[in-house]
Scaffold this motif. Sequence first.
Motif, PDB file in Angstrom:
ATOM      1  N   LEU A   1      -1.765 -60.182  76.823  1.00  0.00           N
ATOM      2  CA  LEU A   1      -1.410 -58.760  76.787  1.00  0.00           C
ATOM      3  C   LEU A   1      -0.664 -58.335  78.042  1.00  0.00           C
ATOM      4  N   ASP A   2       0.248 -57.370  77.873  1.00  0.00           N
ATOM      5  CA  ASP A   2       0.903 -56.821  79.062  1.00  0.00           C
ATOM      6  C   ASP A   2       0.009 -55.750  79.688  1.00  0.00           C
ATOM      7  N   THR A   3       0.345 -55.365  80.904  1.00  0.00           N
ATOM      8  CA  THR A   3      -0.497 -54.441  81.668  1.00  0.00           C
ATOM      9  C   THR A   3      -0.639 -53.085  80.980  1.00  0.00           C
ATOM     10  N   VAL A   4       0.425 -52.604  80.377  1.00  0.00           N
ATOM     11  CA  VAL A   4       0.386 -51.299  79.711  1.00  0.00           C
ATOM     12  C   VAL A   4      -0.638 -51.300  78.583  1.00  0.00           C
ATOM     13  N   THR A   5      -0.630 -52.353  77.787  1.00  0.00           N
ATOM     14  CA  THR A   5      -1.575 -52.455  76.669  1.00  0.00           C
ATOM     15  C   THR A   5      -3.007 -52.594  77.178  1.00  0.00           C
ATOM     16  N   VAL A   6      -3.183 -53.366  78.242  1.00  0.00           N
ATOM     17  CA  VAL A   6      -4.515 -53.534  78.829  1.00  0.00           C
ATOM     18  C   VAL A   6      -5.066 -52.190  79.283  1.00  0.00           C
ATOM     19  N   LYS A   7      -4.257 -51.419  79.971  1.00  0.00           N
ATOM     20  CA  LYS A   7      -4.705 -50.119  80.487  1.00  0.00           C
ATOM     21  C   LYS A   7      -5.066 -49.170  79.343  1.00  0.00           C
ATOM     22  N   GLU A   8      -4.313 -49.246  78.265  1.00  0.00           N
ATOM     23  CA  GLU A   8      -4.592 -48.377  77.124  1.00  0.00           C
ATOM     24  C   GLU A   8      -5.929 -48.757  76.486  1.00  0.00           C
ATOM     25  N   LEU A   9      -6.152 -50.038  76.303  1.00  0.00           N
ATOM     26  CA  LEU A   9      -7.398 -50.511  75.702  1.00  0.00           C
ATOM     27  C   LEU A   9      -8.598 -50.265  76.618  1.00  0.00           C
ATOM     28  N   ALA A  10      -8.365 -50.397  77.917  1.00  0.00           N
ATOM     29  CA  ALA A  10      -9.458 -50.286  78.887  1.00  0.00           C
ATOM     30  C   ALA A  10     -10.026 -48.873  79.002  1.00  0.00           C
ATOM     31  N   LYS A  11      -9.393 -47.916  78.333  1.00  0.00           N
ATOM     32  CA  LYS A  11      -9.913 -46.547  78.366  1.00  0.00           C
ATOM     33  C   LYS A  11     -11.274 -46.456  77.676  1.00  0.00           C
ATOM     34  N   LYS A  12     -11.565 -47.445  76.826  1.00  0.00           N
ATOM     35  CA  LYS A  12     -12.869 -47.476  76.163  1.00  0.00           C
ATOM     36  C   LYS A  12     -13.652 -48.666  76.690  1.00  0.00           C
ATOM     37  N   ASP A  13     -14.893 -48.415  77.110  1.00  0.00           N
ATOM     38  CA  ASP A  13     -15.716 -49.465  77.714  1.00  0.00           C
ATOM     39  C   ASP A  13     -15.902 -50.663  76.793  1.00  0.00           C
ATOM     40  N   ARG A  14     -15.991 -50.395  75.490  1.00  0.00           N
ATOM     41  CA  ARG A  14     -16.220 -51.475  74.519  1.00  0.00           C
ATOM     42  C   ARG A  14     -15.133 -52.536  74.619  1.00  0.00           C
ATOM     43  N   TYR A  15     -13.896 -52.099  74.777  1.00  0.00           N
ATOM     44  CA  TYR A  15     -12.787 -53.034  74.853  1.00  0.00           C
ATOM     45  C   TYR A  15     -12.541 -53.500  76.285  1.00  0.00           C
ATOM     46  N   ALA A  16     -12.872 -52.660  77.241  1.00  0.00           N
ATOM     47  CA  ALA A  16     -12.688 -53.034  78.647  1.00  0.00           C
ATOM     48  C   ALA A  16     -13.541 -54.246  79.004  1.00  0.00           C
TER      49      ALA A  16
END
Length: 414
Positions: A230-245
């Motif tokens: 994953l690129d950083t932008v996608t990681v940051k978007e997903l990381a907004k939820k603890d479940r995916y972080a």
Amino acid sequence: MNLEQLKNQTILLLGKPRAFSQEEFLEQINVHNISVTKELSEAGEYVLEGRMMTPYEQNLSDELYEKGGYTFLSIDDFEKLLAEEIDDDVLLMSLKLSNDKERLKSFLQNSCISDSLFFKLLEMYSWGKEDFFENDDNRDVTAALIGRFYENIERNHNVEYATTGLLHLVTQTQNPDLLEIISTLEPLQFHPKLSVLLAQHPKTPKKVLKKLLRQNEPNVLEALSLNSALDTVTVKELAKKDRYAAILAENIVLNEELFKLLFPFRVELAANETVTQQMQNELLAFGDCEVDQALARNVSLTQESIEVLMQRENSAISKLLLQNPNIEDIRLFEAMKDADNYYAIANNPALSEALARELFETGEAEVLEALAKNEATPVDILYQLQLDSRFDRAVKTNAAFGKHIQSENIGWLI
């Protein structure tokens, strides 16, 4: 041989075309001013051997070969030449204007056309809002897709006629273009598992991943979190939820920015195989037992970090370190002084031959079972363990032993 050499020639055709339909075959050779005949009297010096030759045609072929003076052409080679000369744009426009679905399907089933043309044609195909195998046309096109790209298709008969064939295809391919075209297929809506597989595939193009991210489907988002590319932008978007972080912390390729972003999920970070020495130092400094245990299991653990964890003098952590492939042999030999360590050492995937033989001599059932499962165990020991019914299954499911059997082509011992 090229088509220019055959221009204005009349070729004796024995049998039938293979990749092209009879009608399409004639249309393609006409483009190059080549004609075919079934009559020897009308033919020139070229003989084209096709599929399904009649006994008469086979006899005629043999007679002409013995007589000499004729140049024999393979239908496979000839059709490949025809396919290479197809103008993609002209064909696509012709199909678009004619709306000839049968001709489109015929080209999709043609193994001689290029992959790039195949993808363009597949984009034109209308699935009629039905599933991959819901009607005959869809079934034929799906089978053509799977048959073209599935690895070792000859060993997996009929896999092109099953949905599992598509699932396996997505899993095994490393072709980003193929993954992208599959992501656009209309029947994908009937198979959420395909979207999940696309989401977690490291070769899936970024634009496809972004489209999957926008769908906001929990299963797909979880699969995205498992994607190491994953690129950083996608990681940051997903990381907004603890479940995916938490999933991201364990699976993505880390850099300093992402490590800091995901630092609240220290146990998961400690299990990530891309943690650098500096990251390991920061995690060790935290002094948390769960974090230390996760690090002890990590195959990327450095000698420096192993030394720090050894000094913790924690029995559970020490046992985990003895199973870590990065621990030095000298520590393993030292640990052999205590019989309580045998089982842990026997599970080490980097187990040396000397240690394996020493452990085998202990005769302890638990240790022997661990050796039977360990791919580092010498083959001769695995043979001996297989003779014991307690460990037979473990040996047979040992991947290293399976490869040995296959390489020797001797089959399973009974």
